[in-house]
Design an enzyme around this catalytic site. Structure first.
Site, PDB file in Angstrom:
ATOM      1  N   ASP A 105       0.840  -1.189   0.000  1.00  0.00           N
ATOM      2  CA  ASP A 105       0.000   0.000   0.000  1.00  0.00           C
ATOM      3  C   ASP A 105       0.878   1.243   0.000  1.00  0.00           C
ATOM      4  O   ASP A 105       2.022   1.213   0.464  1.00  0.00           O
ATOM      5  CB  ASP A 105      -0.899   0.025   1.234  1.00  0.00           C
ATOM      6  CG  ASP A 105      -1.939  -1.080   1.233  1.00  0.00           C
ATOM      7  OD1 ASP A 105      -2.216  -1.631   0.150  1.00  0.00           O
ATOM      8  OD2 ASP A 105      -2.454  -1.405   2.323  1.00  0.00           O
ATOM      9  N   ARG A 106       0.326   2.325  -0.489  1.00  0.00           N
ATOM     10  CA  ARG A 106       1.107   3.563  -0.603  1.00  0.00           C
ATOM     11  C   ARG A 106       1.819   3.913   0.699  1.00  0.00           C
ATOM     12  O   ARG A 106       3.007   4.220   0.720  1.00  0.00           O
ATOM     13  CB  ARG A 106       0.202   4.720  -1.020  1.00  0.00           C
ATOM     14  CG  ARG A 106       0.965   6.036  -1.063  1.00  0.00           C
ATOM     15  CD  ARG A 106       0.064   7.244  -1.051  1.00  0.00           C
ATOM     16  NE  ARG A 106       0.853   8.416  -0.648  1.00  0.00           N
ATOM     17  CZ  ARG A 106       0.329   9.593  -0.387  1.00  0.00           C
ATOM     18  NH1 ARG A 106      -0.958   9.786  -0.472  1.00  0.00           N
ATOM     19  NH2 ARG A 106       1.100  10.594  -0.024  1.00  0.00           N
TER      20      ARG A 106
END
Length: 272
Positions: A70-71
Site C-alpha cells: 500500500d502507498r
C-alpha cells in the site's frame, strides 16, 4: 470514493531512487519503498510511482511488479525485469513459497500473540470505494489470516511482528482494527475515516499528528524471503518508525535493535 494521491504527495527523483535499491541483478530490482509513494503508475507522471521511477532508472518500457505494498506502507518491494523472472516471483508469492514479514506499531498494549482468521469483503457502509471490512462467509468474501506477535508493549503502544498467511487487500490494517489495536497513523481503518477523506481532498494536516501519532500508517515490510532458495531481502526500519519508538514508546536505539533482532529470529524460525 476511490483511493487517490493527496495533493501534497511528493515526487521521487533519481537520487532518491538510487538510495532505495537493496539489490539488483540481471533479473530483478529490489527496493526499499518509502511510505509516501504508490507502487502502480499514476496520472502524475513516471516519478510519482515506484513502477514509473523504476522504468526511468532501468530505461525499460515495462517492468513487472512481483510484490506490492500500500502507498503508506514502507519496505521491501520486488520488481522483475522480464516475464520469466516475474513469473517465478509472482507464482512464489501466490503459492506461499515466497513469504513476507512486517513490523508494525499498534495502538494499545497487545498482551499476547493473536492469530486472526476471518473473511473480508467490501464495506457497504463506507463511501470510500476501496474500503474493506471483516464480514461473514459469502460468495464474494475472501478468507484472510494474520498473525500478530508483540515484541514490546510500552506506554500504550505495541511494537509488533506481523505475518500474513493470505494476501488480501488491506488485510493487516483491517485485522488490526478488528482486534481493537489499530495501526498508529491509520487514516482509513482507524478511529474516523473522515480523516482519510479529508486527507485525499486536501493533504496532510498537522493537527492530526496528536490524533494519529504518525503521518502514515505504521506498517513496514521487513522481509521478502524465498523459502526454497533461502534468499531473503530485508529493509531497515525507516526514520519515522525510529522516531516514534524513541519519542513515544521511550525505547533506546539498543532496545529497538534488540526488538528487531527478536522479530527476525522469530520469523526465520517460523518460516523454516
Amino acid at each position: 470514493m476511490n483511493e487517490t494521491i493527496s495533493q501534497d504527495a511528493p515526487m521521487a527523483c533519481m537520487d532518491d531512487f538510487s538510495s532505495w535499491i537493496l539489490y539488483e541483478d540481471e533479473n530483478i530490482l529490489v527496493l526499499d519503498k518509502p511510505g509516501w509513494l504508490v507502487c502502480h503508475p499514476s496520472k502524475n507522471g513516471p516519478w510519482s510511482s515506484l513502477v514509473g521511477a523504476a522504468k526511468e532508472y532501468l530505461q525499460l518500457d515495462t517492468v513487472h511488479l512481483a510484490s506490492r505494498l500500500d502507498r503508506e506502507t514502507s519496505g521491501v518491494v520486488l520488481l522483475a525485469k522480464h516475464k520469466k523472472a516475474a513469473s517465478y516471483w509472482q507464482k512464489g508469492i501466490e503459492f506461499k513459497k515466497v513469504r513476507r514479514n512486517y513490523l508494525a506499531i499498534l495502538e494499545g498494549e497487545l498482551p499476547a500473540g493473536n492469530t486472526v482468521s476471518t473473511f473480508l469483503g467490501k464495506d457497504p457502509d463506507s463511501e470510500i470505494y476501496v474500503k474493506q471490512r471483516v464480514t461473514g462467509n459469502s460468495r464474494k468474501a475472501k478468507s484472510a489470516e494474520t498473525i500478530f506477535t508483540p515484541i514490546c508493549s510500552k506506554n500504550g503502544y505495541t511494537f509488533c511482528s506481523v505475518a500474513t498467511l493470505t494476501g488480501r487487500k488491506h488485510q493487516i490494517r483491517i485485522h488490526a482494527q478488528w482486534i481493537d489495536h489499530c495501526l498508529v497513523g491509520e487514516k482509513l481503518y482507524g478511529r474516523d475515516e473522515r480523516i482519510y477523506l479529508e486527507f485525499c481532498k486536501s493533504g496532510w494536516q498537522q493537527e492530526w499528528a496528536n490524533i494519529l501519532g504518525m503521518s502514515r500508517q505504521a506498517l513496514h515490510g521487513r522481509h521478502l524471503r524465498d523459502m526454497e532458495t533461502g534468499v531473503c531481502f530485508s529493509a531497515p526500519l525507516p526514520e519515522d518508525f525510529l522516531l516514534f519508538l524513541e519519542s513515544e514508546m521511550k525505547l533506546s536505539i539498543q532496545e529497538i535493535e534488540e526488538c528487531v533482532s527478536v522479530s527476525d529470529e522469530l520469523n526465520f524460525k517460523d518460516n523454516g
